[in-house]
Structure formats: structure tokens, C-alpha cells
Design an enzyme around this catalytic site. Structure first.
Site, PDB file in Angstrom:
ATOM      1  CB  SER A   1      15.630  17.931 -18.023  1.00 36.93           C
ATOM      2  OG  SER A   1      15.143  19.245 -18.130  1.00 36.93           O
TER       3      SER A   1
ATOM      4  CG  HIS B   1      -1.755  -1.218   1.349  1.00 39.69           C
ATOM      5  ND1 HIS B   1      -2.970  -1.410   0.740  1.00 39.69           N
ATOM      6  CD2 HIS B   1      -1.482  -2.367   2.006  1.00 39.69           C
ATOM      7  CE1 HIS B   1      -3.418  -2.614   1.022  1.00 39.69           C
ATOM      8  NE2 HIS B   1      -2.533  -3.221   1.791  1.00 39.69           N
TER       9      HIS B   1
END
Ligand SMILES: O=C(O)C[C@H](Nc1ncnc2c1ncn2[C@@H]1O[C@H](COP(=O)(O)O)[C@@H](O)[C@H]1O)C(=O)O
Length: 460
Positions: A293, A169
Site C-alpha cells: 500500500s 454459504h
């Protein structure tokens, strides 16, 4: 603005062409037509081998010349077919004309009427698709799939003993090792690999509505189903004796469902590795000359895994669509399968591209064991499970009278940061046997990974 020269519309035929080109050998239109020629030629050879209709078997030389028609199939034949199909408006009929044309050129007019003898187009298409898909899977897709598994196996074994915090989870949970988590993917991928390797490639060869009616009208004494079986099996395919006009495509549905399933597992792998990279567990190895980037010079982006994720989604959608549409054909046939099957290569192309990116991506990461250990050291509360389980065993063995050990540990650890010292103090104060106490005191999050390493080594 001037018009561009004609451009490929699909990225598979543009920027990714080199990666997916092994599939084009089989799953392109030319690949399909070459297989159709192969089937037509081999059928003539089979019919004459059986000396049907007063023919005699072709000589070895004649067979060789005839087979050259598909073995050396190239641009001339591609152009010839395109021209002829523009007139016939029927792709398989154009192939029949090509074979007849070459038979004539080879001085084999005497067997010209055996071209496409008794066949409906789907007899030829069914065998051609079975041949081309089988070859594409065996020669291009499976080797790439096995390469991903192999790379993953190497990483799993290398990191079998690298303890890591689990995140069920998304929350800190009982530790494992990185190797064991990667091994789970190897295990899953290999299961589906076996299913794909064991798949059948079926073909039918029974005429217009699967009854050999025309064949029997021409030669009632011939056991046509037996001859058809012999022919289909001689091509390395499985014979389907009971069909409508079309081979029912169930083998294709099975294959595409399995490849889609494999893609789902690989998608899970891609997003998990992406997440491990984002957590700093895996560092990306800088590639010389590459840019991360366009504006943030420090970055290395996990583009291989993102590309794989996107291509697996595209291929999964196409494979699901193929499986869903191919399973049905109205009455004795409709032609939707013809159009649908032209996209088998697109579905496999996106999948192959994903496999290539995954292999490259997995080769460009290195495990940061220090980050894994630091993370474990921040989460001593995960030992709460171990302590409550040991106390239960001690109570059962009569060495402790602690009431509700689970609640005790919940009280101590739920939603809290608990350090090594807190836990040691807590364990020291527990009313349990000394041996169990020492075992618990020796435990750290990094050593609380159970059989993770052994499982990895023994199951891979
Ligand atoms: O043996 C036959 O041909 C029997 C015939 N059924 C057909 N079976 C297979 N192909 C056929 C069939 N009909 C058309 N075509 C040709 O299929 C091609 C369809 O083109 P596309 O939509 O681009 O895939 C395109 O080339 C079509 O001409 C029937 O009437 O039952």
C-alpha cells in the site's frame, strides 16, 4: 499543455504489451495480413500444381521465393499495404495487389491473374482467421492456460492433506482439505481444456455466395468443391462446404464460449484464493522491493488475483459479444463480422493477461496450516453432522432407540459454539454401540475430511 506523442489507447498495447505480445504475432492486423498473403500464395501454388488453365507447376525455387513473401513478411509489407489500402479502401484487395506486385518482381507475371482467382474476400479472410486464431490458441493461449493448471495441480497435491474448514454459504461446514478444493478447479479447468483442444477451425473457399459460380463459369470441368477441400485441408483446417458468402463462424462461437467458460472458472478460482488470503489461510510471499500500500507499510495486497479477476471480466464480456454477433450475418453477408473480428486479439489479450497473473499469484502464496487448524479447532460443532449420521446408522442397525437424531443434534449445535469437551460429554451419553461411540470420540474437525486427500491424489 502540449500534446503528448501518439499513445496506445489500450493497456494491452501499453503497460501489458510484453505479456500479450505472443498474441500480436497472429491476432494483430499485420498478423492477419500475413496470413492473407499466405492464403493467396498457397492458392496460386495449388492452382498451378493442378496445371489449371494451361499453367505448369511452379519450380521448387519459384515456390520458395513466393512463399518467402509471407515467411519474411515484415515492416516493408506492412507499410506497402497501409499505403495501398488508403487508395483501395478495401483491405483484401490491397493484399491482392501486394501479391501481384511481388509476382511481377519475381518474373512470374504469367500466373498473376491467378492471384485471388475465383475468390471473394471472405474466402481469404475465413482461412486467414482460422489460421491465425488456431495458431494464437495453440502457441500462446493454451500454453498459458496449461501453466495455470500445472501450478494449481502442484499446489493441490502439496496441500492434499491440509485439513480446512469448509464454508458453504460462508458458514462453517463439513471440513475438507485445501488440496481437494484446489483439485476441484483443476478438474473443471481440464474438462474445458479438452473441449478447447478438440475444437475445429473451419474455412470456406467457395466464392461470392458459396456456389463456386465464377469458378464453374471459367472451368466447368473442374470439381471445384473437391479442390477447395483439398486446399483448405492442406492448411490444416476443416473444410466447410455449405455456406453463404461467409464461413458461418460457428466454430468461432464454440471457441469463444469455451474460452469464456474457462475464464468463468478461473474467475471463481481468483476470488476463492483472494478469500483464502483474506482469511489468513494463504500468506503472500513478500516480493523484494515491492510495495503493498502507498500509505500502509505493513500490507501485501493480492493484486495478482485482483488483476486476473478484472481481466477475466473484460475478456468474458468481449468473448460473449464476439460469440453473440458472429453467429449471425444478414442474408448472404453483412460486414459486421469484419469489424468484430478485429477484436479477437483484445478478448484473448485480457484473458492471457489474467492467466499470467494467476500463474504468478499462485507462485507467491504459501499455506498457513496453523491458521487452518486453529480455525477448525474453533468449530467443533461441524461434527454434529457426523454424530447424527452415526446415530441414524445405529438406530437402523438396532443398536439404538434414539428418536429423531437430527433434532437432537440440532438442539445441541445450531447457532452455538460447542467445544471438544461438550461434544465428548454428549457422545459419551449417547445410547449407541461401543464401536460407533469410540469412532465418534476419536473424530476431530481436522480428521473429519472424509476422502478429501484420497480424492485429490487419485483424480489428479
Ligand atoms: O469480395 C468482396 O469484397 C465481396 C464484398 N464483401 C466484402 N467482403 C469482405 N470484405 C469487404 C467486403 N466489402 C468490403 N470489404 C472490406 O472490408 C473492410 C471492412 O473494414 P472494417 O470495418 O474496418 O473491418 C474494408 O476494407 C472493406 O472495403 C461484397 O460486395 O459482397
Amino acid at each position: 499543455m502540449t500534446a503528448l506523442p501518439t499513445q496506445p489507447l489500450s493497456p494491452l498495447d501499453g503497460r501489458y504489451q510484453a505479456t500479450v505480445s505472443p498474441l500480436g504475432e497472429y491476432l494483430s492486423e499485420a498478423g492477419l495480413n500475413r496470413a492473407r498473403v499466405e492464403v493467396e500464395v498457397e492458392w496460386i501454388i495449388t492452382l498451378t500444381n493442378h496445371a489449371l488453365f494451361g499453367t505448369t507447376p511452379l519450380s521448387q525455387d519459384e515456390k520458395q521465393q513466393l512463399r518467402a513473401l509471407y515467411l519474411t513478411f515484415g515492416q516493408d509489407e506492412i507499410d506497402w499495404l497501409a499505403e495501398r489500402e488508403a487508395v483501395t479502401r478495401h483491405d483484401v484487395k490491397a493484399v491482392e495487389y501486394l501479391v501481384r506486385d511481388r509476382l511481377s518482381a519475381l518474373g512470374l507475371d504469367r500466373v498473376a491473374e491467378l492471384t485471388h482467382f475465383g475468390c471473394t474476400s471472405e474466402d481469404v479472410n475465413s482461412l486467414s482467421y482460422a489460421l491465425t486464431v488456431k495458431r494464437a490458441v495453440n502457441d500462446a493461449w493454451l500454453p498459458a492456460y496449461r501453466r495455470v493448471i500445472q501450478k494449481l495441480r502442484e499446489l493441490a497435491l502439496e496441500h492434499a492433506d491440509a485439513p480446512m474448514l469448509s464454508r458453504t454459504h460462508g458458514q462453517p461446514a463439513t471440513p475438507t482439505t485445501m488440496g481437494k478444493e484446489l483439485a476441484v478447479f483443476v478438474w473443471r479447468l481440464e474438462r474445458v481444456l479438452k473441449q478447447i483442444e478438440g475444437g475445429e477451425y473451419l474455412g470456406k473457399f467457395s466464392g461470392a455466395t458459396g456456389t463456386w459460380s465464377a469458378h464453374l463459369a471459367a472451368a466447368p470441368q473442374v470439381a471445384w468443391p473437391n479442390l477447395a477441400r483439398e486446399f483448405v485441408e492442406s492448411l490444416g483446417l476443416t473444410f466447410n462446404p455449405l455456406t453463404t458468402q461467409i464461413e458461418s463462424h460457428d466454430w468461432q462461437v464454440e471457441l469463444y464460449d469455451r474460452v469464456r467458460h474457462a475464464g468463468g472458472i478461473l474467475h471463481n478460482l481468483a476470488t476463492d484464493v483472494w478469500t483464502y488470503i483474506s482469511l489468513g489461510y494463504f500468506a503472500q510471499i513478500p516480493v523484494a522491493g515491492a510495495t503493498g500500500s502507498s500509505t500502509m507499510p505493513h500490507k501485501i495486497n493480492p493484486i495478482r488475483f485482483e488483476n486476473a479477476e478484472a481481466n477475466l471480466e473484460l475478456s468474458g464480456a468481449l468473448l460473449a459479444s464476439l460469440a453473440q454477433t458472429l453467429v449471425t450475418s444478414r442474408l448472404q453477408r453483412d460486414l459486421t463480422d469484419s469489424t468484430t473480428q478485429r477484436n479477437i486479439g483484445v478478448a484473448f489479450g485480457h484473458s492471457l493477461l489474467a492467466l499470467d497473473n494467476l500463474t504468478r499469484g499462485l507462485g507467491e502464496i504459501s499455506l498457513s496450516r496453523d491458521v487452518l487448524l486453529a480455525d477448525l479447532d474453533q468449530n467443533w460443532e461441524v461434527l454434529g453432522e457426523a454424530i447424527q449420521t452415526v446415530v441414524r446408522a445405529e438406530v437402523t442397525a438396532g443398536r439404538s432407540t434414539i428418536q429423531d437424531p437430527y433434532a437432537l443434534l440440532k438442539e445441541l449445535t445450531r447457532g452455538r459454539r460447542v467445544g471438544a469437551a461438550d461434544l465428548a460429554e454428549f457422545v459419551q451419553g449417547l445410547e449407541i454401540g461401543d464401536e460407533a461411540k469410540q469412532r465418534l470420540l476419536a473424530l476431530t474437525p481436522a480428521t473429519y475430511s472424509g476422502l478429501a486427500e484420497q480424492l485429490t491424489r487419485s483424480k489428479l
